[in-house]
Design a protein around this motif. Structure first.
Motif, short mmCIF file in Angstrom:
data_model
loop_
_atom_site.label_atom_id
_atom_site.label_comp_id
_atom_site.label_asym_id
_atom_site.label_seq_id
_atom_site.Cartn_x
_atom_site.Cartn_y
_atom_site.Cartn_z
N GLU A 177 51.38 19.36 -10.72
CA GLU A 177 50.84 20.27 -9.78
C GLU A 177 52.23 21.41 -9.65
OE1 GLU A 177 49.70 17.67 -9.20
OE2 GLU A 177 48.16 17.68 -8.52
N THR A 178 53.56 20.78 -9.27
CA THR A 178 54.12 21.68 -9.14
C THR A 178 54.80 22.59 -10.00
OG1 THR A 178 55.95 19.82 -8.71
CG2 THR A 178 54.05 20.73 -7.24
N GLY A 179 54.81 21.47 -11.03
CA GLY A 179 55.51 21.53 -12.63
C GLY A 179 57.33 21.90 -12.50
N SER A 180 57.66 21.65 -12.41
CA SER A 180 58.88 21.09 -11.73
C SER A 180 59.15 20.70 -10.09
CB SER A 180 60.00 22.17 -11.96
OG SER A 180 59.84 23.84 -10.94
N VAL A 225 53.16 19.33 3.33
CA VAL A 225 52.08 20.60 2.29
C VAL A 225 53.80 21.38 2.34
CG1 VAL A 225 50.72 21.00 4.08
CG2 VAL A 225 52.68 21.80 4.91
N LEU A 226 53.03 22.77 1.23
CA LEU A 226 54.31 23.82 0.62
C LEU A 226 53.90 25.60 1.86
CD1 LEU A 226 54.43 22.12 -2.57
CD2 LEU A 226 56.44 22.37 -0.97
N THR A 227 54.62 25.35 1.90
CA THR A 227 54.31 27.08 3.03
C THR A 227 54.29 27.98 2.25
OG1 THR A 227 56.84 27.16 4.02
CG2 THR A 227 53.98 25.56 5.14
N GLU A 228 54.89 28.38 1.26
CA GLU A 228 55.31 29.58 -0.05
C GLU A 228 54.97 29.11 -1.02
OE1 GLU A 228 55.91 32.29 1.46
OE2 GLU A 228 55.91 31.66 3.69
N PRO A 229 54.28 30.19 -2.06
CA PRO A 229 54.48 30.62 -3.18
C PRO A 229 55.41 29.27 -4.19
CG PRO A 229 54.26 32.08 -2.61
CD PRO A 229 54.07 31.53 -1.12
N TRP A 230 55.59 29.03 -5.33
CA TRP A 230 56.75 28.70 -6.16
C TRP A 230 56.47 29.43 -7.35
CZ3 TRP A 230 53.53 25.39 -4.39
CH2 TRP A 230 52.61 24.45 -4.84
N PRO A 231 58.13 29.33 -8.53
CA PRO A 231 57.12 30.03 -10.17
C PRO A 231 56.28 28.77 -10.36
CG PRO A 231 59.99 30.26 -9.14
CD PRO A 231 59.07 29.47 -7.65
N SER A 232 56.94 28.02 -10.63
CA SER A 232 56.16 27.38 -11.58
C SER A 232 54.87 26.78 -11.33
CB SER A 232 57.17 25.68 -11.63
OG SER A 232 57.61 25.15 -11.25
N MET A 233 54.31 26.67 -9.57
CA MET A 233 52.97 26.42 -9.34
C MET A 233 51.62 25.97 -10.36
SD MET A 233 52.79 29.26 -6.48
CE MET A 233 50.68 28.51 -5.57
N LEU A 234 51.30 25.39 -10.07
CA LEU A 234 50.07 25.26 -11.20
C LEU A 234 49.07 26.97 -11.01
CD1 LEU A 234 47.22 23.47 -9.92
CD2 LEU A 234 48.47 23.78 -8.32
N ARG A 235 48.37 27.34 -11.79
CA ARG A 235 47.28 29.06 -11.92
C ARG A 235 46.31 27.78 -11.84
NH1 ARG A 235 52.01 29.59 -11.59
NH2 ARG A 235 53.20 32.12 -12.02
N GLY A 236 45.26 26.11 -11.09
CA GLY A 236 44.22 26.46 -11.55
C GLY A 236 44.04 24.54 -11.91
N ILE A 237 42.64 24.25 -12.05
CA ILE A 237 42.62 22.66 -12.37
C ILE A 237 40.97 23.90 -13.58
CG2 ILE A 237 40.98 21.46 -12.52
CD1 ILE A 237 41.30 20.66 -9.87
N PHE A 252 44.31 23.21 4.57
CA PHE A 252 44.66 23.57 5.13
C PHE A 252 44.88 24.68 4.95
CE2 PHE A 252 46.81 19.57 5.19
CZ PHE A 252 46.43 19.14 7.01
N PRO A 253 44.36 26.04 5.56
CA PRO A 253 43.99 27.52 5.24
C PRO A 253 45.24 28.30 5.15
CG PRO A 253 42.03 27.37 6.89
CD PRO A 253 43.26 25.98 6.67
N GLY A 254 45.48 28.67 3.52
CA GLY A 254 47.23 29.19 3.89
C GLY A 254 48.44 28.11 3.82
N LEU A 255 48.42 26.81 3.20
CA LEU A 255 49.19 26.11 2.73
C LEU A 255 48.76 25.63 2.12
CD1 LEU A 255 49.84 24.63 6.03
CD2 LEU A 255 50.84 26.28 5.60
N TYR A 256 49.90 25.18 0.64
CA TYR A 256 49.43 24.42 -0.24
C TYR A 256 49.12 22.62 -0.20
CZ TYR A 256 50.06 21.58 -4.82
OH TYR A 256 49.72 20.59 -5.69
#
Ligand code: 7RM
Length: 409
Positions: A177-180, A225-237, A252-256
């Motif tokens: 999911e995180t890609g990298s 959890v990850l609290t900010e987006p990152w470039p290689s994040m998944l875009r969906g299932i 956790f709303p707002g957290l990955y």
């Protein structure tokens, strides 16, 4: 050939065009098609390969992962290729024609950077140190680990027998999911701790929270959890936006939500504790599978271990351990009971009475995915005497069938 052009004009893509869909290994449920797009993914794998593997012009880089695992996709193909790296690619088994195949490859091609998984390292430990000893590993300067928490025992073995105490080890935490890679040491900059993936990569914000989403105090286990987006994040299932939302964004709303447990030490190092779904609850205490397994593998007779929680009238859950022994150690027939008792005592000594396994089962192999992750949910099915769940991602389905027969005897 003489008539064709030496150049091939690349197709221009939009940054958010889909690049690939990859199904996760599915250790905890039905496999999901993880969707990645073009620009962010490339940025993620390019910069992490360059900084974490400290890639230089003259390096010979080898990642021994299965090319169909995200590790192969990101760190055999896209990351190294986009950096113009010189890579070794190997598709084949580590024990053919002999158990020194990997070390022979390193010797032959002068590999300088080697990236592999703890499951492979534990297999090499099981085979013994004579195999790497025969080969010249002097070109190596950096080692990597990925796929599971690496137990300190395996870390030290890798550091000594492969890196000859000269090569830093980068323990890299990430997901399909995180890609990298998102949590990892930077070689030469980060102080290494055997068993810890150390710190989030520059630009990555990770936190450990409790059930209510509040950050836990230092040293306490919780949800990563990850609290900010990152470039290689998944875009969906793929084909399932509802599951995408439920799986990653609803707890956790707002957290990955990564699905992993972790704790942080005083120096801010992250220690990964395994998948949340695998955590056991013994007499009201949460016990991490990783910690008990690490204690078992610390015993000189044990090559690999997998533990699961099994319904227990009094404790809620009791610990059942599936154990593979090192080569030349006889637990299969011989003195199984006595060895089992010694292993239980070893766990108690290392962690405490709470973590004492109720049952120990000796097995020649453990059920794993093709990327080497132990399928604990299938071991739970076996321990509970239930029908087996989804087995489509098993590397070798006969292993679990054999175990089930053995268990039911
Ligand atoms: C790269 C990969 C993802 C899951 C992840 C973790 C576990 C991976 C580490 C690790 C502890 C590590 N992608 N995991 N790397 N746990 N330390 N360095 O494995 O999608 O196949 O799996 O793997 O549980 O969530 S994956």
């Amino acid at each position: 050939m003489s008539e064709s052009s030496p150049a091939c004009e690349p197709e221009k893509m939009d940054s958010e065009d889909v690049l690939f869909t990859l199904y996760t290994s599915g250790t905890t449920g039905k496999p999901k098609g993880i969707v990645h797009t073009t620009a962010g993914y490339l940025l993620g794998v390019n910069v992490t390969t360059r900084w974490i593997f400290d890639l230089k012009e003259h390096d010979i880089y080898w990642c021994s992962a299965d090319i169909g695992w995200v590790t192969g996709h990101s760190y055999i193909v896209y990351g190294p290729l986009s950096n113009g790296a010189t890579v070794v690619m190997y598709e084949g088994s580590p024990d053919f024609p002999q158990k020194d195949r990997f070390w022979k490859i390193i010797e032959k091609y002068g590999v300088t950077i080697f990236y592999t998984a703890p499951t492979a390292i534990r297999t090499f430990m099981k085979w013994g140190e004579a195999f790497p000893k025969k080969c010249d590993l002097g070109t190596l300067r950096l080692l990597g680990s990925v796929g599971e928490p690496i137990n300190p025992e395996a870390w030290m073995w890798y550091y000594k027998n492969i890196g000859h105490e000269r090569c830093p080890i980068v323990d890299t935490w990430w997901q399909t999911e995180t890609g990298s890679i998102l949590i990892s040491p930077l070689p030469g900059l980060t102080k290494l701790k055997p068993g810890s993936a150390t710190h989030p990569f520059p630009g990555i914000s990770a936190k450990i929270v409790d059930e209510s989403g509040k950050e836990v105090p230092t040293g306490r286990g919780g949800y990563l959890v990850l609290t900010e987006p990152w470039p290689s994040m998944l875009r969906g299932i793929y084909g399932d936006p509802k599951r995408y939302h439920e799986q990653y964004w609803s707890k956790f709303p707002g957290l990955y939500f990564t699905g992993d447990g972790a704790k942080k030490d005083k120096e801010g190092n992250f220690w990964l504790l395994g998948r949340i779904d695998d955590v056991m609850n013994v007499s009201g205490h949460r016990v991490s599978t990783m910690e008990v397994e690490s204690a078992l593998v610390d015993h000189p007779a044990v090559a690999e271990a997998a533990v699961v929680g099994k319904t227990h009238d009094i404790k809620g859950q009791a610990i059942a351990a599936f154990v593979t022994l090192k080569e030349g150690i006889n637990g299969e027939n011989g003195n199984r009971e006595e060895l089992g008792d010694r292993l239980k005592a070893h766990v108690v000594k290392k962690i405490g009475a709470l973590a004492r396994p109720e049952d120990i089962y000796f097995s020649a192999e453990l059920p794993k995915t093709r990327s080497g992750k132990i399928m604990r949910r299938l071991l739970r099915d076996i321990a509970e005497g239930r029908a087996l769940g989804d087995t489509t991602t098993l590397a070798d389905p006969t292993v679990v069938a054999k175990l089930k027969d053995q268990y039911e005897e």
